[in-house]
Design an enzyme around this catalytic site. Structure first.
Site, PDB file in Angstrom:
ATOM      1  N   VAL A 120       0.883  -1.327  -0.355  1.00  0.00           N
ATOM      2  CA  VAL A 120      -0.247   0.235   0.100  1.00  0.00           C
ATOM      3  C   VAL A 120       0.864   1.041   0.165  1.00  0.00           C
ATOM      4  CG1 VAL A 120      -1.491   0.983   0.905  1.00  0.00           C
ATOM      5  CG2 VAL A 120      -1.695  -1.152   1.307  1.00  0.00           C
ATOM      6  N   CYS A 121       0.720   1.875  -0.836  1.00  0.00           N
ATOM      7  CA  CYS A 121       1.579   3.557  -0.778  1.00  0.00           C
ATOM      8  C   CYS A 121       0.876   4.415   0.004  1.00  0.00           C
ATOM      9  CB  CYS A 121       1.451   3.682  -2.687  1.00  0.00           C
ATOM     10  SG  CYS A 121       2.680   5.315  -3.223  1.00  0.00           S
ATOM     11  N   ILE A 122       1.105   4.721   1.377  1.00  0.00           N
ATOM     12  CA  ILE A 122       0.169   5.056   1.637  1.00  0.00           C
ATOM     13  C   ILE A 122       1.196   6.006   2.584  1.00  0.00           C
ATOM     14  CG2 ILE A 122      -0.309   3.831   3.168  1.00  0.00           C
ATOM     15  CD1 ILE A 122      -3.181   4.686   4.353  1.00  0.00           C
ATOM     16  N   CYS A 161       0.742   7.665  -0.679  1.00  0.00           N
ATOM     17  CA  CYS A 161       2.341   8.095  -0.126  1.00  0.00           C
ATOM     18  C   CYS A 161       2.643   9.222  -0.967  1.00  0.00           C
ATOM     19  CB  CYS A 161       3.304   7.034  -0.752  1.00  0.00           C
ATOM     20  SG  CYS A 161       3.131   6.212  -2.272  1.00  0.00           S
TER      21      CYS A 161
END
Length: 235
Positions: free
Chosen positions: A92-94, A222
């Site tokens: 997950v890109c966060i 992110c």
């Protein structure tokens, strides 16, 4: 014989695990992958009602570093996900999962990144928010981002993005049946918070390994902010 020193991260994780099992985050269920390993958690995510994820059963893993909570865990979906902010690997890109370093090139503010005051509960809330409100600025999955924007700009008429999501949701029913999981499909079911059953004798021994008697006490993506996007169904 004196007990060996236990890393503070194990104590912190045990407290968080017990808290999340006694008072779960809506739409989530957390367990240990292996009862003897506090650093690897299995996460079940139920798709929120009245969204295109409704009825979905998505599995993920949380892997914690030994110096948690000073460094963030890694969150990876095991279920195949089609989403602007999820890589093909399931990562997950966060922002909240990024180490607390000052990196002007990232487009993130230091305040958006991980800090030791955050916890698993804030991660889970950030993940479910990201599912419903993707951030399409410098996405992790460009193709999913393009499809999502087309759906958004067409006010739901271009259904390629949502058709893929619904197909993935239907595919998760096999996993739910295999795991014996009843997936909530109504808001009432989704919002019910059930406490974990009382630990059995084996679990008591497990907890005792980490605590002395009486010691236990009671989402930006992110790539930075952008205008809110919605994953809820549109007419």
């Amino acid at each position: 014989m004196a007990r060996p020193l236990v890393p503070s991260s194990q104590k912190a994780l045990l407290l968080e695990l017990k808290g999340l099992q006694e008072e779960p985050v809506e739409g989530f269920r957390v367990t240990l992958v292996d009862e003897g390993d506090l650093y690897n958690w299995e996460v079940a995510i139920f798709g929120p009602p009245n969204t295109y994820y409704e009825g979905g059963y998505f599995k993920a893993r949380l892997k914690f570093p030994i110096d948690y909570p000073y460094s963030p865990p890694a969150f990876r979906f095991l279920t195949k996900m089609w989403h602007p902010n999820i890589y093909e690997t399931g990562d997950v890109c966060i922002s909240i999962l990024h180490p607390p370093v000052d990196d002007p090139q990232s487009g993130e503010l230091p305040s958006e990144r991980w800090n030791p005051t955050q916890n698993v509960r804030t991660i889970l809330l950030s993940v479910i928010s990201l599912l419903n409100e993707p951030n399409t600025f410098s996405p992790a999955n460009v193709d999913a981002s393009v499809m999502y924007r087309k759906w958004k700009e067409s006010k739901g008429k271009d259904r390629e993005y949502t058709d893929i999501i619904r197909k993935q949701v239907l595919g998760t029913k096999v996993d739910a049946e295999r795991d014996g999981v009843k997936v909530p499909t109504t808001l009432a079911e989704y919002c019910v918070k059930t406490k974990a059953p009382a630990p059995d004798e084996g679990s008591d021994l497990f907890y005792d390994d980490y605590y002395e008697d009486g010691e236990v006490e009671e989402a930006d993506s992110c790539f930075g902010d952008e205008e809110d996007d919605s994953g809820t169904e549109e007419s």
